[in-house]
Motif scaffolding. Sequence first.
Motif, PDB file in Angstrom:
ATOM      1  N   PRO A   1     -28.525  35.464 -48.303  1.00 41.25           N
ATOM      2  CA  PRO A   1     -27.659  36.590 -48.677  1.00 41.25           C
ATOM      3  C   PRO A   1     -27.909  37.821 -47.811  1.00 41.25           C
ATOM      4  CG  PRO A   1     -28.479  35.498 -50.631  1.00 41.25           C
ATOM      5  CD  PRO A   1     -29.163  34.847 -49.468  1.00 41.25           C
ATOM      6  N   THR A   2     -26.849  38.546 -47.570  1.00 45.08           N
ATOM      7  CA  THR A   2     -26.910  39.665 -46.631  1.00 45.08           C
ATOM      8  C   THR A   2     -27.904  40.731 -47.061  1.00 45.08           C
ATOM      9  OG1 THR A   2     -24.584  39.254 -46.102  1.00 45.08           O
ATOM     10  CG2 THR A   2     -25.496  41.382 -45.437  1.00 45.08           C
ATOM     11  N   ASP A   3     -27.986  41.012 -48.361  1.00 46.47           N
ATOM     12  CA  ASP A   3     -28.873  42.072 -48.825  1.00 46.47           C
ATOM     13  C   ASP A   3     -30.349  41.694 -48.762  1.00 46.47           C
ATOM     14  OD1 ASP A   3     -28.558  40.121 -50.697  1.00 46.47           O
ATOM     15  OD2 ASP A   3     -28.418  41.476 -52.420  1.00 46.47           O
ATOM     16  N   GLN A   4     -30.665  40.431 -48.426  1.00 45.49           N
ATOM     17  CA  GLN A   4     -32.063  40.005 -48.378  1.00 45.49           C
ATOM     18  C   GLN A   4     -32.509  39.599 -46.974  1.00 45.49           C
ATOM     19  OE1 GLN A   4     -32.781  36.943 -51.258  1.00 45.49           O
ATOM     20  NE2 GLN A   4     -31.949  38.117 -52.977  1.00 45.49           N
ATOM     21  N   VAL A   5     -31.663  39.814 -45.972  1.00 49.64           N
ATOM     22  CA  VAL A   5     -32.012  39.379 -44.616  1.00 49.64           C
ATOM     23  C   VAL A   5     -33.202  40.154 -44.081  1.00 49.64           C
ATOM     24  CG1 VAL A   5     -31.187  39.305 -42.237  1.00 49.64           C
ATOM     25  CG2 VAL A   5     -29.697  38.553 -44.080  1.00 49.64           C
ATOM     26  N   ASN A   6     -33.127  41.467 -44.113  1.00 46.92           N
ATOM     27  CA  ASN A   6     -34.211  42.279 -43.541  1.00 46.92           C
ATOM     28  C   ASN A   6     -35.531  42.077 -44.295  1.00 46.92           C
ATOM     29  OD1 ASN A   6     -32.377  43.351 -41.701  1.00 46.92           O
ATOM     30  ND2 ASN A   6     -31.780  44.997 -43.088  1.00 46.92           N
ATOM     31  N   GLU A   7     -35.442  41.994 -45.608  1.00 46.68           N
ATOM     32  CA  GLU A   7     -36.666  41.801 -46.398  1.00 46.68           C
ATOM     33  C   GLU A   7     -37.333  40.469 -46.069  1.00 46.68           C
ATOM     34  OE1 GLU A   7     -38.046  41.439 -51.100  1.00 46.68           O
ATOM     35  OE2 GLU A   7     -35.960  41.893 -50.549  1.00 46.68           O
ATOM     36  N   MET A   8     -36.528  39.394 -45.979  1.00 40.94           N
ATOM     37  CA  MET A   8     -37.114  38.085 -45.707  1.00 40.94           C
ATOM     38  C   MET A   8     -37.653  37.997 -44.283  1.00 40.94           C
ATOM     39  SD  MET A   8     -37.142  36.626 -48.472  1.00 40.94           S
ATOM     40  CE  MET A   8     -37.956  35.215 -47.719  1.00 40.94           C
TER      41      MET A   8
ATOM     42  N   ALA B   1     -40.214  29.115 -52.213  1.00 41.75           N
ATOM     43  CA  ALA B   1     -41.287  29.744 -52.989  1.00 41.75           C
ATOM     44  C   ALA B   1     -40.890  31.133 -53.466  1.00 41.75           C
ATOM     45  CB  ALA B   1     -42.560  29.813 -52.143  1.00 41.75           C
ATOM     46  N   ALA B   2     -40.035  31.833 -52.692  1.00 39.33           N
ATOM     47  CA  ALA B   2     -39.592  33.174 -53.080  1.00 39.33           C
ATOM     48  C   ALA B   2     -38.319  33.157 -53.916  1.00 39.33           C
ATOM     49  CB  ALA B   2     -39.375  34.026 -51.831  1.00 39.33           C
ATOM     50  N   ASN B   3     -37.769  31.947 -54.244  1.00 43.12           N
ATOM     51  CA  ASN B   3     -36.544  31.816 -55.039  1.00 43.12           C
ATOM     52  C   ASN B   3     -35.372  32.551 -54.398  1.00 43.12           C
ATOM     53  OD1 ASN B   3     -37.810  30.254 -57.048  1.00 43.12           O
ATOM     54  ND2 ASN B   3     -38.526  32.115 -58.114  1.00 43.12           N
ATOM     55  N   VAL B   4     -35.244  32.369 -53.094  1.00 39.96           N
ATOM     56  CA  VAL B   4     -34.149  32.992 -52.342  1.00 39.96           C
ATOM     57  C   VAL B   4     -33.150  31.899 -51.983  1.00 39.96           C
ATOM     58  CG1 VAL B   4     -33.520  34.247 -50.243  1.00 39.96           C
ATOM     59  CG2 VAL B   4     -35.652  34.787 -51.434  1.00 39.96           C
ATOM     60  N   PRO B   5     -31.875  32.031 -52.350  1.00 37.67           N
ATOM     61  CA  PRO B   5     -30.887  31.014 -51.971  1.00 37.67           C
ATOM     62  C   PRO B   5     -30.663  31.022 -50.462  1.00 37.67           C
ATOM     63  CG  PRO B   5     -29.799  32.887 -52.988  1.00 37.67           C
ATOM     64  CD  PRO B   5     -31.274  33.117 -53.148  1.00 37.67           C
ATOM     65  N   TYR B   6     -30.352  29.861 -49.924  1.00 34.71           N
ATOM     66  CA  TYR B   6     -30.159  29.735 -48.485  1.00 34.71           C
ATOM     67  C   TYR B   6     -29.138  28.650 -48.208  1.00 34.71           C
ATOM     68  CZ  TYR B   6     -33.185  25.632 -48.946  1.00 34.71           C
ATOM     69  OH  TYR B   6     -33.707  24.428 -49.318  1.00 34.71           O
ATOM     70  N   LYS B   7     -28.619  28.676 -46.989  1.00 31.15           N
ATOM     71  CA  LYS B   7     -27.698  27.658 -46.494  1.00 31.15           C
ATOM     72  C   LYS B   7     -28.127  27.242 -45.093  1.00 31.15           C
ATOM     73  CE  LYS B   7     -23.527  29.100 -49.010  1.00 31.15           C
ATOM     74  NZ  LYS B   7     -22.114  29.548 -48.865  1.00 31.15           N
TER      75      LYS B   7
ATOM     76  N   VAL C   1     -11.444  34.580 -57.775  1.00 29.09           N
ATOM     77  CA  VAL C   1     -12.409  35.457 -58.438  1.00 29.09           C
ATOM     78  C   VAL C   1     -13.832  34.955 -58.241  1.00 29.09           C
ATOM     79  CG1 VAL C   1     -13.170  36.297 -60.690  1.00 29.09           C
ATOM     80  CG2 VAL C   1     -10.747  36.308 -60.110  1.00 29.09           C
ATOM     81  N   LEU C   2     -14.025  33.640 -58.398  1.00 25.66           N
ATOM     82  CA  LEU C   2     -15.360  33.077 -58.176  1.00 25.66           C
ATOM     83  C   LEU C   2     -15.802  33.230 -56.735  1.00 25.66           C
ATOM     84  CD1 LEU C   2     -15.106  29.826 -60.334  1.00 25.66           C
ATOM     85  CD2 LEU C   2     -16.245  31.976 -60.928  1.00 25.66           C
ATOM     86  N   TRP C   3     -14.852  33.059 -55.810  1.00 28.92           N
ATOM     87  CA  TRP C   3     -15.204  33.210 -54.390  1.00 28.92           C
ATOM     88  C   TRP C   3     -15.571  34.654 -54.049  1.00 28.92           C
ATOM     89  CZ3 TRP C   3     -12.565  35.916 -50.458  1.00 28.92           C
ATOM     90  CH2 TRP C   3     -13.061  35.685 -49.183  1.00 28.92           C
ATOM     91  N   SER C   4     -14.856  35.611 -54.670  1.00 22.82           N
ATOM     92  CA  SER C   4     -15.173  37.015 -54.399  1.00 22.82           C
ATOM     93  C   SER C   4     -16.526  37.411 -54.969  1.00 22.82           C
ATOM     94  CB  SER C   4     -14.071  37.909 -54.976  1.00 22.82           C
ATOM     95  OG  SER C   4     -14.008  37.748 -56.387  1.00 22.82           O
ATOM     96  N   ARG C   5     -16.955  36.745 -56.050  1.00 22.22           N
ATOM     97  CA  ARG C   5     -18.248  37.062 -56.634  1.00 22.22           C
ATOM     98  C   ARG C   5     -19.394  36.358 -55.930  1.00 22.22           C
ATOM     99  NH1 ARG C   5     -17.159  36.906 -63.212  1.00 22.22           N
ATOM    100  NH2 ARG C   5     -15.683  38.665 -63.279  1.00 22.22           N
ATOM    101  N   ALA C   6     -19.096  35.362 -55.085  1.00 19.06           N
ATOM    102  CA  ALA C   6     -20.160  34.642 -54.376  1.00 19.06           C
ATOM    103  C   ALA C   6     -20.833  35.565 -53.369  1.00 19.06           C
ATOM    104  CB  ALA C   6     -19.594  33.417 -53.668  1.00 19.06           C
ATOM    105  N   PRO C   7     -22.132  35.467 -53.171  1.00 11.86           N
ATOM    106  CA  PRO C   7     -22.817  36.354 -52.212  1.00 11.86           C
ATOM    107  C   PRO C   7     -22.427  36.036 -50.784  1.00 11.86           C
ATOM    108  CG  PRO C   7     -24.313  34.663 -53.046  1.00 11.86           C
ATOM    109  CD  PRO C   7     -23.053  34.543 -53.845  1.00 11.86           C
ATOM    110  N   ASP C   8     -22.423  37.080 -49.957  1.00  8.65           N
ATOM    111  CA  ASP C   8     -22.113  36.938 -48.538  1.00  8.65           C
ATOM    112  C   ASP C   8     -23.387  36.572 -47.791  1.00  8.65           C
ATOM    113  OD1 ASP C   8     -20.903  36.948 -46.123  1.00  8.65           O
ATOM    114  OD2 ASP C   8     -20.796  39.129 -45.925  1.00  8.65           O
ATOM    115  N   TYR C   9     -23.323  35.482 -47.023  1.00  5.07           N
ATOM    116  CA  TYR C   9     -24.492  34.985 -46.314  1.00  5.07           C
ATOM    117  C   TYR C   9     -24.459  35.450 -44.860  1.00  5.07           C
ATOM    118  CZ  TYR C   9     -25.901  31.938 -50.159  1.00  5.07           C
ATOM    119  OH  TYR C   9     -26.330  31.459 -51.348  1.00  5.07           O
TER     120      TYR C   9
END
Length: 593
Positions: free
Chosen positions: A126-133, A109-115, A80-88
Amino acid sequence: MDSSANSLINPDARVGLATGAAAAGAAGAAQPGAADDLGGASGFAQRFGALPSLRAMRGNPRAPLIFAVAVLLAVVAALVLWSRAPDYKVLYSNLSDRDGGAIITALQAANVPYKLSNGGGTILVPTDQVNEMRLRLATQGLPKNGSVGFELMDNQKFGISQFAEQVNYQRSLEGELEQTIESIASVKTARVHLAIPKPSVFVREHEAPTASVLVNLYPGRMLDEGQVASITHMVASAVPDLTAHNVTVVDQDGNLLTQNAASAGLDATQIKYVRQIERDTQARIDAILAPLFGSGNARAQVSADIDFSKLEQTSEAYGPNGSPQQAAIRSQQQSIAQELQQGGASGVPGALSNQPPQPASAPVSAPAGASGQPATTPVSDHRDTTTNYELDKTVRHYQQAPGDIKRLSVAVIVNYQPKVDAKGHATMQPLDAQKLAQVEQLVKDAMGYDAKRGDSINVVNAAFQTEADPYANLPWWRQPDIVALAKQIALWLGIAAVAAVLYFWMVKPALRRAFPPPEPPAPLLPASLDSEPLLLDGLPPPPVEDTENDAALAAFESEKLRFERNLDYARTIARQDPKIVATVVKTWVNDER
């Protein structure tokens, strides 16, 4: 029943049994063998109070079931925790250390998680923030890719010198070329160095520019000759007065990728053209011989000699004229000269006779004495006639394109053909001369044979050497297919055996412990011993009188003897040290409260 059974009914014996069971741990040093079963549990209870003992937890038949349920709940929670984790998803890859640090600073500075992956060269968000970033980082000029192009000219300072402006232009041109070369799939990074000499007004002192390119390729990649040629021509086309001959390409290992065309002989395009002609000719020969002899029974090899020299020739040919009637006159010129002699002196002497003669108004050939003129006599007559005729002229301009076939050499070998006799046995027989002549003519027509060009063809009929089957003489049980099938069966049998062992050694005992069978009711004491029926405390149920299992009866007798021995030991401890019994009973009373 015996005396030991009667003692169980006595209340004093009950107290002695309980007291001995509780005090066995304190007196375990006196008789270790008898204190193993009772003393350990009582000592643990005295130290830790109401906590369950380790032995009791191990003996719990539902412990494996509880453990399995706990593992299942942990796995479900993890899923359940893995399914809720964001897709990178990859934001940028193949970044330099400088660009990677700048991008990470912007993401923080933009408080965006990264790996990070690939040693920090790839950044994932995260996938939903790729184009914006990507858009936000592009406004900051990131990533810079380690090189700058013509954007370097955007921030020119006022009053910059001509030398600094020329250096910035050269740096911008090098950066643009680097970015263009890095667009090739096999190139990871590139460096371009341009040597552009200072222009001079003296023609003899003019120097051509040169360029050097260093390419860092991806592991396992390489550039072929065509790609190297494309890089050299691209760099040469981007710099004025730069030729492809003055461009040098080197890889990260220091290998020279460009070489002089004169020393290298044919280039990659010419070699590819020769191989293409040879393959096409061979394919046509194989296609025409395959229906006659079958696939694989006729082999052909073609060698092509191609002329890549470029010939350009201009010639003029003059042909002889025909008959005068058919000849065309270009121009004609005629000259006539006559010399005349005058007859004698005439006229009035004086000044008038010395005047120059007037223009003649009468024919020169007028008869003598006519009109009062003196008679003249022609002395000589000269006539010249020049006639120019048109000549037959042929002007030819001949230009031969490179790539002409100078000579073709073809070698064909044909296998012996099978011949079946009356008994059905097949033997390999050579072809007759007529059949070989037909094959040779077919090959000539397929290759486009030209005797003037010097083409050659050789057709040979011979038996092909076939490789013997190495498994022909092996027994059936050593055949590769049988061995492979046996290995597959052994694999599945091994898996089934492991599954059976795990089931009978682990799963089935756990199920038995988790779901034990119902216990039979305990037997009652005889009515003559007490008014109320009492159960045997601590004793296992006696076997049924009509039992048919001798082993169960023997186990019961052994357990009965063990119980009597422990009971006697507890009584002895109670008689020797009554204080211990009193302390145990007091502890029980306090625990019950």
